[in-house]
Design a protein around this motif. Structure first.
Motif, mmCIF file in Angstrom:
data_model
loop_
_atom_site.group_PDB
_atom_site.id
_atom_site.type_symbol
_atom_site.label_atom_id
_atom_site.label_comp_id
_atom_site.label_asym_id
_atom_site.label_seq_id
_atom_site.Cartn_x
_atom_site.Cartn_y
_atom_site.Cartn_z
ATOM 1 N N ALA A 5 -29.408 51.196 -27.839
ATOM 2 C CA ALA A 5 -28.591 50.768 -28.839
ATOM 3 C C ALA A 5 -27.262 51.056 -28.800
ATOM 4 O O ALA A 5 -26.407 50.327 -28.824
ATOM 5 N N TYR A 6 -26.793 52.262 -27.948
ATOM 6 C CA TYR A 6 -25.412 52.526 -27.832
ATOM 7 C C TYR A 6 -24.856 51.697 -26.992
ATOM 8 O O TYR A 6 -23.599 51.207 -27.020
ATOM 9 N N VAL A 7 -25.479 51.245 -25.759
ATOM 10 C CA VAL A 7 -24.779 50.228 -24.826
ATOM 11 C C VAL A 7 -24.713 48.718 -25.695
ATOM 12 O O VAL A 7 -23.881 48.172 -25.286
ATOM 13 N N THR A 8 -25.675 48.487 -26.447
ATOM 14 C CA THR A 8 -25.418 47.285 -27.061
ATOM 15 C C THR A 8 -24.103 47.332 -27.936
ATOM 16 O O THR A 8 -23.612 46.179 -28.041
ATOM 17 N N ILE A 9 -24.186 48.238 -28.699
ATOM 18 C CA ILE A 9 -23.000 48.450 -29.359
ATOM 19 C C ILE A 9 -21.807 48.494 -28.836
ATOM 20 O O ILE A 9 -20.870 47.726 -29.081
ATOM 21 N N ALA A 10 -21.645 49.370 -27.830
ATOM 22 C CA ALA A 10 -20.642 49.553 -26.879
ATOM 23 C C ALA A 10 -20.032 48.201 -26.295
ATOM 24 O O ALA A 10 -18.957 47.480 -26.391
ATOM 25 N N ASP A 11 -21.165 47.340 -25.807
ATOM 26 C CA ASP A 11 -20.764 45.971 -25.233
ATOM 27 C C ASP A 11 -20.360 45.083 -26.467
ATOM 28 O O ASP A 11 -19.305 44.147 -26.014
ATOM 29 N N ASP A 12 -20.858 45.027 -27.514
ATOM 30 C CA ASP A 12 -20.134 44.301 -28.686
ATOM 31 C C ASP A 12 -18.890 44.711 -28.917
ATOM 32 O O ASP A 12 -17.974 43.848 -28.919
ATOM 33 N N SER A 30 -15.136 55.418 -38.885
ATOM 34 C CA SER A 30 -15.652 56.436 -38.756
ATOM 35 C C SER A 30 -16.595 56.297 -38.072
ATOM 36 O O SER A 30 -17.609 55.354 -38.397
ATOM 37 N N HIS A 31 -17.208 57.449 -37.634
ATOM 38 C CA HIS A 31 -18.642 57.366 -36.906
ATOM 39 C C HIS A 31 -19.803 57.360 -37.839
ATOM 40 O O HIS A 31 -20.749 56.548 -37.674
ATOM 41 N N ARG A 37 -23.226 50.959 -40.414
ATOM 42 C CA ARG A 37 -23.036 49.411 -40.227
ATOM 43 C C ARG A 37 -23.952 49.226 -39.151
ATOM 44 O O ARG A 37 -24.615 47.868 -39.298
ATOM 45 N N HIS A 38 -24.297 49.855 -38.340
ATOM 46 C CA HIS A 38 -25.315 49.493 -37.234
ATOM 47 C C HIS A 38 -26.545 50.082 -37.357
ATOM 48 O O HIS A 38 -27.573 49.738 -36.502
#
Length: 156
Positions: A5-12, A30-31, A37-38
């Motif tokens: 998930a972190y890679v998908t979010i970062a890529d977005d 904020s975190h 949101r995600h």
């Protein structure tokens, strides 16, 4: 296998930064807000932010937040690249002249490396003076835990 998930979010976010949907200087939510949101945990968001920082797309300012780094194209230097220099030297027919030119270029780049090392060390010390721990600095620089100790003994 699906990406974490972190890679998908970062890529977005990386895509949005690169296409300028998120402009330089924009503060990310904020975190906690990003996690909500995600639909993920804050630790997943921390990993995504760390990946974006490693890609030099965002920077985190302690107690202030995470900001998009300006992605304006950097002016290209007028001087030739290292590869051009090396290719020119490689093409010199006379072996002694080729060796002399190579030695001169080595000396030039060794001096530049020493200068850059000093700039890097000063920047690390400045970050530490502004409250960042050596571990945090190492993390932002993308250093493995074993390499962080090489940043200096400022925590001592």
């Amino acid at each position: 296998m699906a990406e974490p998930a972190y890679v998908t979010i970062a890529d977005d976010y990386a895509r949005r930064i690169r296409n300028r949907t998120l402009a330089g200087g924009t503060q990310l939510p904020s975190h906690a807000e990003l996690a909500e949101r995600h639909g993920v945990s804050r630790s997943v968001i921390r990993q995504a932010i760390q990946l974006l920082a490693t890609r030099q797309l965002v920077r985190t300012v302690p107690r202030r937040g995470t900001f998009v780094i300006d992605q304006s194209p950097v002016a290209q230097p007028e001087s030739p690249t290292v590869d051009d220099d090396v290719d020119e030297i490689r093409a010199v027919a006379h072996p002694i002249r080729r060796a002399q030119l190579a030695a001169n270029l080595i000396t030039h780049y060794q001096l530049r490396i020493a200068e850059l090392s000093g700039i890097r060390q000063t920047a690390i010390e400045d970050a530490h003076d502004h409250g960042m721990s050596i571990a945090d600095i190492g993390e932002h620089l993308g250093l493995a835990n074993g390499r962080i100790g090489g940043l200096g003994r400022m925590d001592a």
